[in-house]
Design a protein around this motif. Structure first.
Motif, short mmCIF file in Angstrom:
data_model
loop_
_atom_site.label_atom_id
_atom_site.label_comp_id
_atom_site.label_asym_id
_atom_site.label_seq_id
_atom_site.Cartn_x
_atom_site.Cartn_y
_atom_site.Cartn_z
N PRO A 37 26.06 11.56 64.64
CA PRO A 37 25.41 12.80 64.21
C PRO A 37 23.89 12.65 64.15
N SER A 38 23.21 13.78 64.20
CA SER A 38 21.76 13.78 64.13
C SER A 38 21.31 13.08 62.85
N GLY A 39 20.32 12.24 62.97
CA GLY A 39 19.75 11.57 61.80
C GLY A 39 20.47 10.29 61.40
N LYS A 42 20.19 6.54 65.62
CA LYS A 42 20.28 6.13 67.03
C LYS A 42 18.89 5.85 67.64
N SER A 43 17.98 6.81 67.49
CA SER A 43 16.64 6.62 68.06
C SER A 43 15.91 5.49 67.36
N THR A 44 16.14 5.39 66.07
CA THR A 44 15.50 4.32 65.29
C THR A 44 15.94 2.95 65.82
N LEU A 46 17.15 2.36 68.88
CA LEU A 46 16.67 2.20 70.25
C LEU A 46 15.21 1.71 70.27
N ARG A 47 14.41 2.31 69.39
CA ARG A 47 12.99 1.96 69.37
C ARG A 47 12.75 0.51 68.96
N ALA A 48 13.72 -0.06 68.21
CA ALA A 48 13.54 -1.46 67.82
C ALA A 48 13.65 -2.39 69.02
N PHE A 90 12.46 9.17 78.01
CA PHE A 90 12.61 10.05 76.86
C PHE A 90 13.43 11.29 77.18
N GLN A 91 13.76 12.03 76.13
CA GLN A 91 14.59 13.23 76.25
C GLN A 91 13.94 14.28 77.16
N LYS A 92 12.68 14.57 76.85
CA LYS A 92 11.99 15.59 77.62
C LYS A 92 11.26 14.88 78.76
N ASP A 173 16.56 7.76 75.77
CA ASP A 173 16.84 8.51 74.54
C ASP A 173 17.21 9.95 74.91
N GLU A 174 18.49 10.24 74.92
CA GLU A 174 19.00 11.56 75.34
C GLU A 174 18.39 12.03 76.66
N PRO A 175 18.55 11.24 77.71
CA PRO A 175 17.86 11.53 78.97
C PRO A 175 18.33 12.82 79.65
P1 ADP Z 1 15.76 12.58 67.40
O1 ADP Z 1 17.03 13.11 66.81
O2 ADP Z 1 15.69 12.67 68.89
O3 ADP Z 1 15.38 11.24 66.84
P2 ADP Z 1 14.17 14.08 65.55
O4 ADP Z 1 13.97 15.53 65.73
O5 ADP Z 1 15.06 13.53 64.49
O6 ADP Z 1 14.59 13.55 66.98
O7 ADP Z 1 12.74 13.38 65.37
C1 ADP Z 1 11.66 13.69 66.19
C2 ADP Z 1 10.49 12.84 65.78
O8 ADP Z 1 10.19 13.04 64.38
C3 ADP Z 1 10.76 11.35 65.94
O9 ADP Z 1 9.62 10.72 66.49
C4 ADP Z 1 11.02 10.85 64.54
O10 ADP Z 1 10.58 9.52 64.38
C5 ADP Z 1 10.22 11.79 63.68
N1 ADP Z 1 10.88 11.99 62.37
C6 ADP Z 1 12.18 12.26 62.17
N2 ADP Z 1 12.46 12.33 60.86
C7 ADP Z 1 11.30 12.12 60.21
C8 ADP Z 1 10.92 12.05 58.84
N3 ADP Z 1 11.82 12.23 57.84
N4 ADP Z 1 9.63 11.81 58.56
C9 ADP Z 1 8.74 11.63 59.53
N5 ADP Z 1 9.02 11.66 60.85
C10 ADP Z 1 10.29 11.91 61.17
#
Ligand code: ADP
Ligand code: ADP
Length: 238
Positions: A37-39, A42-44, A46-48, A90-92, A173-175
């Motif tokens: 699920p969102s949040g 996953k992206s966190t 990947l970035r590591a 990246f996604q976009k 990341d969500e290509p």
């Molecule tokens: P994704 O689901 O693709 O990671 P998000 O919309 O969750 O995209 O996040 C988009 C950007 O905003 C990312 O670069 C992310 O690091 C940043 N971001 C997400 N949540 C927070 C937060 N709570 N505080 C600051 N930056 C955030």
């Protein structure tokens, strides 16, 4: 293509723990899909893998990420070198809009090696665009802007720009999230080919896509374990 070994990875934003106690091995010449699920982190995660957190204020990474045994977080390892070995899409689709198709392919290479010869550059443009399954569509318009391409072509251009640097690993990341279904299938076909040369890790929201393209799926779970950013693995081949 190299093996990735992640050991005891914990990633914080300030005091908030976004990825918790992840240890995993990702085989060379394989595709791993990260889903959840969102949040959920996953992206966190990947970035590591390419030390992108270093440019995010407040982000802190603990643990290690090894490429064929070499710790990418080791003492004296240059994060710029890590990003060269571990490319990201990246996604976009984000080609540089004022640059030509050719310049876009070379953009990452020129960051690292400004003195590339003209003949070498031309070969690299051709081989990278061929590698991204885009050559036939753009070979007659290499000096036209990348922004004139369709969304799916732009994403393959970004993939060409990434592989031009000759990485070991390609992160995506969500290509396909911003692409139509036909372009999505073209990028999925491309992933299957890229797997012969690179270790690939993708983030996707799409379960069907994960099943179609990946050898292994990692579910990041928040609710199931009661903990943030816990990784549960599932092997598609078993
Ligand atoms: P994704 O689901 O693709 O990671 P998000 O919309 O969750 O995209 O996040 C988009 C950007 O905003 C990312 O670069 C992310 O690091 C940043 N971001 C997400 N949540 C927070 C937060 N709570 N505080 C600051 N930056 C955030
Ligand atoms: P996903 O990719 O699975 O949608 P993310 O890795 O983007 O999830 O985010 C994981 C958690 O970390 C979310 O709660 C998000 O809000 C938070 N987060 C992401 N980026 C940042 C950031 N730059 N600063 C603070 N919190 C962040």
């Amino acid at each position: 293509s190299k093996q990735i070994d992640v050991k005891d990875l914990n990633i914080y934003y300030g005091d908030f723990l976004a990825v918790q106690d992840v240890s995993t091995t990702i085989a060379p010449r394989s595709i791993t899909a990260l889903i959840g699920p969102s949040g959920c982190g996953k992206s966190t995660f990947l970035r590591a893998l390419n030390r992108m957190h270093e440019v995010i204020p407040g982000a802190k990474v603990k643990g290690s990420v090894e490429l064929d045994g070499q710790d990418m977080y080791g003492r004296g390892v240059d994060p710029v070198l890590v990003r060269r070995k571990v490319g990201m899409v990246f996604q976009k689709p984000n080609p540089f809009p004022t640059m030509s198709i050719k310049e876009n392919v070379l953009a990452g290479v020129k960051l690292n090696n400004k003195r590339i010869k003209k003949s070498e550059a031309e070969e690299l443009v051709e081989s990278s665009l061929k590698g991204a399954n885009l050559w036939n569509e753009v070979k007659d318009r290499l000096d036209k802007p990348g922004s004139g391409l369709s969304g799916g072509q732009q994403q393959r251009l970004c993939i060409a720009r990434t592989i031009a640097v000759k990485p070991e690993v390609v992160l995506m990341d969500e290509p396909c999230s911003a692409l139509d279904p036909i372009s999505t299938l073209a990028v999925e076909d491309l992933m299957a080919e890229l797997k012969n040369d690179y270790t690939i890790v993708i983030v996707t929201h799409n379960m069907q896509q994960a099943a179609r393209v990946s050898d292994k799926t990692g579910f990041f779970n928040i609710e199931g374990t009661g903990k943030p950013g816990k990784l549960v693995e599932y092997d598609e081949t078993s």
